[in-house]
Motif scaffolding. Structure first.
Motif, PDB file in Angstrom:
ATOM      1  N   GLU A  38      -8.005  -0.721  -2.845  1.00  7.20           N
ATOM      2  CA  GLU A  38      -8.584  -1.682  -3.794  1.00  7.20           C
ATOM      3  C   GLU A  38      -7.512  -2.255  -4.716  1.00  7.20           C
ATOM      4  O   GLU A  38      -7.524  -3.453  -5.023  1.00  7.20           O
ATOM      5  CB  GLU A  38      -9.677  -1.011  -4.627  1.00  7.20           C
ATOM      6  CG  GLU A  38     -10.923  -0.665  -3.850  1.00  7.20           C
ATOM      7  CD  GLU A  38     -11.911   0.140  -4.678  1.00  7.20           C
ATOM      8  OE1 GLU A  38     -13.118  -0.052  -4.474  1.00  7.20           O
ATOM      9  OE2 GLU A  38     -11.477   0.958  -5.519  1.00  7.20           O
ATOM     10  N   LEU A  39      -6.587  -1.412  -5.140  1.00  7.41           N
ATOM     11  CA  LEU A  39      -5.505  -1.876  -6.003  1.00  7.41           C
ATOM     12  C   LEU A  39      -4.579  -2.835  -5.259  1.00  7.41           C
ATOM     13  O   LEU A  39      -4.154  -3.849  -5.811  1.00  7.41           O
ATOM     14  CB  LEU A  39      -4.724  -0.686  -6.556  1.00  7.41           C
ATOM     15  CG  LEU A  39      -3.726  -0.974  -7.651  1.00  7.41           C
ATOM     16  CD1 LEU A  39      -4.374  -1.682  -8.834  1.00  7.41           C
ATOM     17  CD2 LEU A  39      -3.063   0.315  -8.118  1.00  7.41           C
TER      18      LEU A  39
ATOM     19  N   PHE B 247      -5.274   4.690 -12.829  1.00  6.63           N
ATOM     20  CA  PHE B 247      -6.144   3.659 -12.280  1.00  6.63           C
ATOM     21  C   PHE B 247      -7.505   4.186 -11.853  1.00  6.63           C
ATOM     22  O   PHE B 247      -7.633   5.289 -11.346  1.00  6.63           O
ATOM     23  CB  PHE B 247      -5.464   2.994 -11.070  1.00  6.63           C
ATOM     24  CG  PHE B 247      -4.230   2.247 -11.456  1.00  6.63           C
ATOM     25  CD1 PHE B 247      -4.305   0.966 -11.952  1.00  6.63           C
ATOM     26  CD2 PHE B 247      -2.986   2.848 -11.354  1.00  6.63           C
ATOM     27  CE1 PHE B 247      -3.172   0.282 -12.327  1.00  6.63           C
ATOM     28  CE2 PHE B 247      -1.845   2.170 -11.737  1.00  6.63           C
ATOM     29  CZ  PHE B 247      -1.940   0.885 -12.229  1.00  6.63           C
ATOM     30  N   ASP B 248      -8.518   3.321 -12.056  1.00  7.97           N
ATOM     31  CA  ASP B 248      -9.864   3.612 -11.593  1.00  7.97           C
ATOM     32  C   ASP B 248     -10.017   3.244 -10.116  1.00  7.97           C
ATOM     33  O   ASP B 248     -10.870   3.781  -9.432  1.00  7.97           O
ATOM     34  CB  ASP B 248     -10.901   2.823 -12.404  1.00  7.97           C
ATOM     35  CG  ASP B 248     -10.808   3.115 -13.893  1.00  7.97           C
ATOM     36  OD1 ASP B 248     -10.392   4.231 -14.251  1.00  7.97           O
ATOM     37  OD2 ASP B 248     -11.142   2.220 -14.682  1.00  7.97           O
ATOM     38  N   LEU B 249      -9.220   2.300  -9.655  1.00  6.79           N
ATOM     39  CA  LEU B 249      -9.307   1.815  -8.278  1.00  6.79           C
ATOM     40  C   LEU B 249      -8.530   2.719  -7.335  1.00  6.79           C
ATOM     41  O   LEU B 249      -7.530   3.309  -7.726  1.00  6.79           O
ATOM     42  CB  LEU B 249      -8.713   0.397  -8.184  1.00  6.79           C
ATOM     43  CG  LEU B 249      -9.328  -0.678  -9.062  1.00  6.79           C
ATOM     44  CD1 LEU B 249      -8.493  -1.954  -8.980  1.00  6.79           C
ATOM     45  CD2 LEU B 249     -10.749  -0.963  -8.651  1.00  6.79           C
ATOM     46  N   ASP B 250      -8.971   2.793  -6.072  1.00  6.46           N
ATOM     47  CA  ASP B 250      -8.157   3.514  -5.100  1.00  6.46           C
ATOM     48  C   ASP B 250      -7.018   2.598  -4.648  1.00  6.46           C
ATOM     49  O   ASP B 250      -6.953   1.425  -5.021  1.00  6.46           O
ATOM     50  CB  ASP B 250      -8.999   4.044  -3.944  1.00  6.46           C
ATOM     51  CG  ASP B 250      -9.495   2.965  -2.990  1.00  6.46           C
ATOM     52  OD1 ASP B 250      -9.081   1.800  -3.098  1.00  6.46           O
ATOM     53  OD2 ASP B 250     -10.309   3.304  -2.118  1.00  6.46           O
TER      54      ASP B 250
ATOM     55  N   ALA C 258      -5.763  -3.632 -16.158  1.00  5.34           N
ATOM     56  CA  ALA C 258      -5.098  -3.212 -14.919  1.00  5.34           C
ATOM     57  C   ALA C 258      -3.658  -3.711 -14.886  1.00  5.34           C
ATOM     58  O   ALA C 258      -2.750  -2.988 -14.454  1.00  5.34           O
ATOM     59  CB  ALA C 258      -5.868  -3.725 -13.706  1.00  5.34           C
TER      60      ALA C 258
ATOM     61  N   HIS D 258     -10.895  -6.521 -18.092  1.00  5.04           N
ATOM     62  CA  HIS D 258     -10.695  -5.459 -17.103  1.00  5.04           C
ATOM     63  C   HIS D 258      -9.420  -5.728 -16.285  1.00  5.04           C
ATOM     64  O   HIS D 258      -8.621  -4.807 -16.048  1.00  5.04           O
ATOM     65  CB  HIS D 258     -11.918  -5.359 -16.188  1.00  5.04           C
ATOM     66  CG  HIS D 258     -11.795  -4.299 -15.155  1.00  5.04           C
ATOM     67  ND1 HIS D 258     -11.826  -2.961 -15.458  1.00  5.04           N
ATOM     68  CD2 HIS D 258     -11.618  -4.382 -13.810  1.00  5.04           C
ATOM     69  CE1 HIS D 258     -11.683  -2.259 -14.351  1.00  5.04           C
ATOM     70  NE2 HIS D 258     -11.556  -3.095 -13.337  1.00  5.04           N
ATOM     71  N   ASP D 259      -9.232  -6.982 -15.868  1.00  2.06           N
ATOM     72  CA  ASP D 259      -8.036  -7.348 -15.108  1.00  2.06           C
ATOM     73  C   ASP D 259      -6.777  -7.181 -15.954  1.00  2.06           C
ATOM     74  O   ASP D 259      -5.767  -6.670 -15.487  1.00  2.06           O
ATOM     75  CB  ASP D 259      -8.120  -8.791 -14.604  1.00  2.06           C
ATOM     76  CG  ASP D 259      -9.230  -8.992 -13.585  1.00  2.06           C
ATOM     77  OD1 ASP D 259      -9.653  -8.000 -12.961  1.00  2.06           O
ATOM     78  OD2 ASP D 259      -9.677 -10.146 -13.424  1.00  2.06           O
TER      79      ASP D 259
ATOM     80  N   ASP E 241      -5.454  -4.809  -2.789  1.00  2.60           N
ATOM     81  CA  ASP E 241      -6.204  -6.063  -2.682  1.00  2.60           C
ATOM     82  C   ASP E 241      -6.265  -6.792  -4.025  1.00  2.60           C
ATOM     83  O   ASP E 241      -6.211  -8.021  -4.075  1.00  2.60           O
ATOM     84  CB  ASP E 241      -7.606  -5.810  -2.141  1.00  2.60           C
ATOM     85  CG  ASP E 241      -7.587  -5.380  -0.679  1.00  2.60           C
ATOM     86  OD1 ASP E 241      -6.578  -5.646   0.019  1.00  2.60           O
ATOM     87  OD2 ASP E 241      -8.576  -4.767  -0.229  1.00  2.60           O
ATOM     88  N   PHE E 242      -6.361  -6.041  -5.112  1.00  2.68           N
ATOM     89  CA  PHE E 242      -6.361  -6.621  -6.457  1.00  2.68           C
ATOM     90  C   PHE E 242      -5.059  -7.385  -6.693  1.00  2.68           C
ATOM     91  O   PHE E 242      -5.060  -8.525  -7.152  1.00  2.68           O
ATOM     92  CB  PHE E 242      -6.534  -5.500  -7.492  1.00  2.68           C
ATOM     93  CG  PHE E 242      -6.391  -5.935  -8.916  1.00  2.68           C
ATOM     94  CD1 PHE E 242      -7.458  -6.510  -9.581  1.00  2.68           C
ATOM     95  CD2 PHE E 242      -5.190  -5.761  -9.602  1.00  2.68           C
ATOM     96  CE1 PHE E 242      -7.332  -6.906 -10.912  1.00  2.68           C
ATOM     97  CE2 PHE E 242      -5.064  -6.156 -10.926  1.00  2.68           C
ATOM     98  CZ  PHE E 242      -6.144  -6.733 -11.578  1.00  2.68           C
TER      99      PHE E 242
ATOM    100  N   THR F 288       0.832  -1.211   0.000  1.00  4.28           N
ATOM    101  CA  THR F 288       0.000   0.000   0.000  1.00  4.28           C
ATOM    102  C   THR F 288       0.865   1.259   0.000  1.00  4.28           C
ATOM    103  O   THR F 288       0.590   2.209  -0.740  1.00  4.28           O
ATOM    104  CB  THR F 288      -0.954   0.000   1.214  1.00  4.28           C
ATOM    105  OG1 THR F 288      -1.759  -1.182   1.163  1.00  4.28           O
ATOM    106  CG2 THR F 288      -1.855   1.216   1.203  1.00  4.28           C
TER     107      THR F 288
END
Length: 128
Positions: free
Chosen positions: A32-33, A26-29, A59, A55-56, A35-36, A12
């Motif tokens: 979330e990223l 990135f669209d994710l915070d 990313a 989508h994956d 955890d992805f 993180t």
């Protein structure tokens, strides 16, 4: 939780550092990223490109652009259980450098790969 000896908190921190340099990727915070990434690399060293949805995969390409993952292309004669031509690996070397104070998120130098191959014994290259 460990990913190749990197904790969730450390990942993180690094993603925060990287994403401040590349805010539009990135669209994710960050959480979330994180955890992805953990979802894919928690229990494996590489991710087969064929397991990824569009989508994956998108990313993963973005993570590649910022240097967090790297793709490995296999040649047609490389032995593979599933004949996948691309795999993704987590750049734990870069993540550790960034944790230790480096501010640059740059591409691996070509000689890193040359060193890897030159360290292999010569009989590895012989066909049976």
């Amino acid at each position: 939780m460990l990913i190749m000896q990197i904790t969730r908190e450390e990942l993180t921190i690094v993603l925060n550092k990287v994403l401040t340099q590349k805010t539009d990727k990135f669209d994710l915070d960050v959480i979330e990223l994180t955890d992805f990434i953990i979802e894919f690399f928690y229990d494996r060293k590489s991710v087969d490109d064929r397991c990824l949805g569009s989508h994956d995969r998108d990313a993963f390409y973005k993570l590649d652009e910022v240097g967090i993952v790297s793709s490995i292309h296999r040649s047609a004669d490389s032995p593979s259980l599933n004949n996948c031509k691309r795999s993704w690996i987590l750049r734990s070397d870069l993540i550790i450098k960034l944790l230790n104070g480096s501010s640059e998120c740059n591409e691996p130098e070509n000689n890193e790969f040359v060193d890897l191959y030159s360290s292999l014994p010569s009989d590895v290259w012989e066909k049976d």
